[in-house]
Scaffold this motif. Structure first.
Motif, PDB file in Angstrom:
ATOM      1  N   ASN A  15      -4.202  -3.188  21.002  1.00 42.26           N
ATOM      2  CA  ASN A  15      -5.558  -2.674  20.853  1.00 42.26           C
ATOM      3  C   ASN A  15      -5.758  -2.220  19.407  1.00 42.26           C
ATOM      4  OD1 ASN A  15      -7.999  -2.287  22.148  1.00 42.26           O
ATOM      5  ND2 ASN A  15      -7.640  -0.073  22.333  1.00 42.26           N
ATOM      6  N   LEU A  31      -8.000  -0.647  16.326  1.00 40.81           N
ATOM      7  CA  LEU A  31      -9.125   0.261  16.058  1.00 40.81           C
ATOM      8  C   LEU A  31      -9.499   0.235  14.575  1.00 40.81           C
ATOM      9  CD1 LEU A  31      -7.969   3.406  18.094  1.00 40.81           C
ATOM     10  CD2 LEU A  31      -9.380   1.493  18.870  1.00 40.81           C
ATOM     11  N   GLU A  33     -13.474  -1.836  17.625  1.00 40.41           N
ATOM     12  CA  GLU A  33     -12.313  -1.935  18.509  1.00 40.41           C
ATOM     13  C   GLU A  33     -12.200  -3.383  18.959  1.00 40.41           C
ATOM     14  OE1 GLU A  33     -12.505   0.938  21.635  1.00 40.41           O
ATOM     15  OE2 GLU A  33     -10.542   0.385  22.438  1.00 40.41           O
ATOM     16  N   GLU A  71      -1.570   0.846  20.450  1.00 41.81           N
ATOM     17  CA  GLU A  71      -2.845   1.095  19.786  1.00 41.81           C
ATOM     18  C   GLU A  71      -2.580   1.069  18.280  1.00 41.81           C
ATOM     19  OE1 GLU A  71      -5.628   4.109  21.459  1.00 41.81           O
ATOM     20  OE2 GLU A  71      -5.287   5.167  19.575  1.00 41.81           O
TER      21      GLU A  71
END
Lengths: 149, 81, 149, 81
Positions: free
Chosen positions: B4, B6, B19, B71
């Motif tokens: 993921n 960001l 995102e 992340e």
């Protein structure tokens, strides 16, 4: 008492942050308050937007406060950092530290604001009276090799 | 594996994206993820080749190995306070 | 805005002192708060009496604040120093400085408290839980030759 | 000439006096006033021979000349803050 760190979407009350520290063992408290200035680098500012990686900003702020506590020998530390749209004079950050001795309280408060400037994942978009906006130049956070996984 | 990604502040403005999920071969590190991202689209090429990054909310170097579900945040120069 | 200096017989409200400084030109405010500690030099303290040469303390405080203003490039300075009987945790001094830049605000607040410690004609009589009392050892104020008449 | 003398804190406790008027010959300086004070009474001899002083609310050296009506304060080591 313990370390208190918040990334706040609502206005910060500096007196409330100060009230979180203090102890009968302490002879000194230092409160630092950062506010939005009406001018920056010669340009008239109308306001500022603070953007943050909130999920990371909280642990980074706790880490900074923890380091300051170790230097200062006091865990009476409270820090609140604002995000969102702020007008001129609005409080962007409030840092309170109390300690038995004044030198420690000053040093710890100063340490926290200096580290926040270079490590906290927060960004400022300045709005000018001309209607333009710009992201402020920032600092490159230091990354230690041993932090690599 | 899927990571993921960001994007914040000026990186978000440069790309129009805050995102996204990137598919990567097992064993990729953060530098591989950024190379992949920058090659997918002209917009993403505007991101620096070696930005500061955080994996799972900790600053790490670009050789940090990634795992499925990580992340990965691209951190423009910061301006707290 | 201007420099505010008070020798106060009534309790000091630190938030009120902070509220006296600040300006749209300022990005930083520092508040220092001194409080009575429950322990000093290993002895348990029950309270403190602050005695002052009030007629002289006010101009000395104004002189110190004026010097701090010159260093800091800001006249947004407020200082209140308490006299009388104080219990543990009571505020003995509050110093607030705001300035365009944080380094100046920190330096000016620090300058004021350090100078107050050595120049302000104020004396502390410490009361101990044993019932005894003692004047605290103080600092000898520097007297400049050119100040002689 | 007459000079108004003020005593504070430990000096007041040592002497039991917080304020008194001293008569001095014209041309006296602060050191003369203190010598006079210390010789008047056993209690006043407890005051240091060369204390820090203020005349009319300003720190001055002991050679400061006095004038009729001056306020001469004997300042024990201070402890503000």
């Amino acid at each position: 008492m313990s370390i208190h760190c918040v990334i706040a979407a609502a206005p910060i009350d500096p007196a409330g942050v100060l009230a979180r520290v203090g102890s009968p063992a302490d002879g000194a408290a230092v409160l630092f308050v950062g506010t939005v200035r009406e001018e920056n680098d010669g340009r008239r500012v109308s306001g500022m937007r603070y953007d943050a990686y909130v999920d990371m900003a909280v642990p980074v702020l706790l880490a900074i406060a923890g380091e300051a506590a170790e230097h200062a020998g006091s865990d009476r530390i409270a820090v609140e950092h604002r995000v969102g749209e702020l007008g001129i004079g609005a409080v962007s950050i409030a840092i309170a530290v109390s300690s038995p001795h004044r030198a420690n309280a000053f040093d710890a408060a100063r340490y926290i604001i200096e580290q926040v400037k270079v490590r906290l994942p927060v960004w400022k978009e300045e709005h000018y009276v001309t209607g333009e906006s710009a992201w402020l130049d920032g600092a490159v956070p230091p990354v230690k090799a041993h932090e690599s996984r | 594996m899927r990571v993921n990604l960001l994007l914040f502040a000026v990186y978000r403005d440069l790309t129009g994206v805050d995102e996204l999920v990137v598919d990567l071969p097992e064993g990729s590190d953060a530098a591989d993820a950024i190379d992949t991202l920058r090659s997918t689209d002209r917009r993403f090429a505007r991101i620096p080749a070696r930005p500061v990054i955080a994996v799972n909310r900790e600053y790490v170097l670009l050789d940090a190995l990634l795992r499925d579900g990580d992340e990965l945040a691209l951190i423009p120069p910061v301006a707290g306070g």
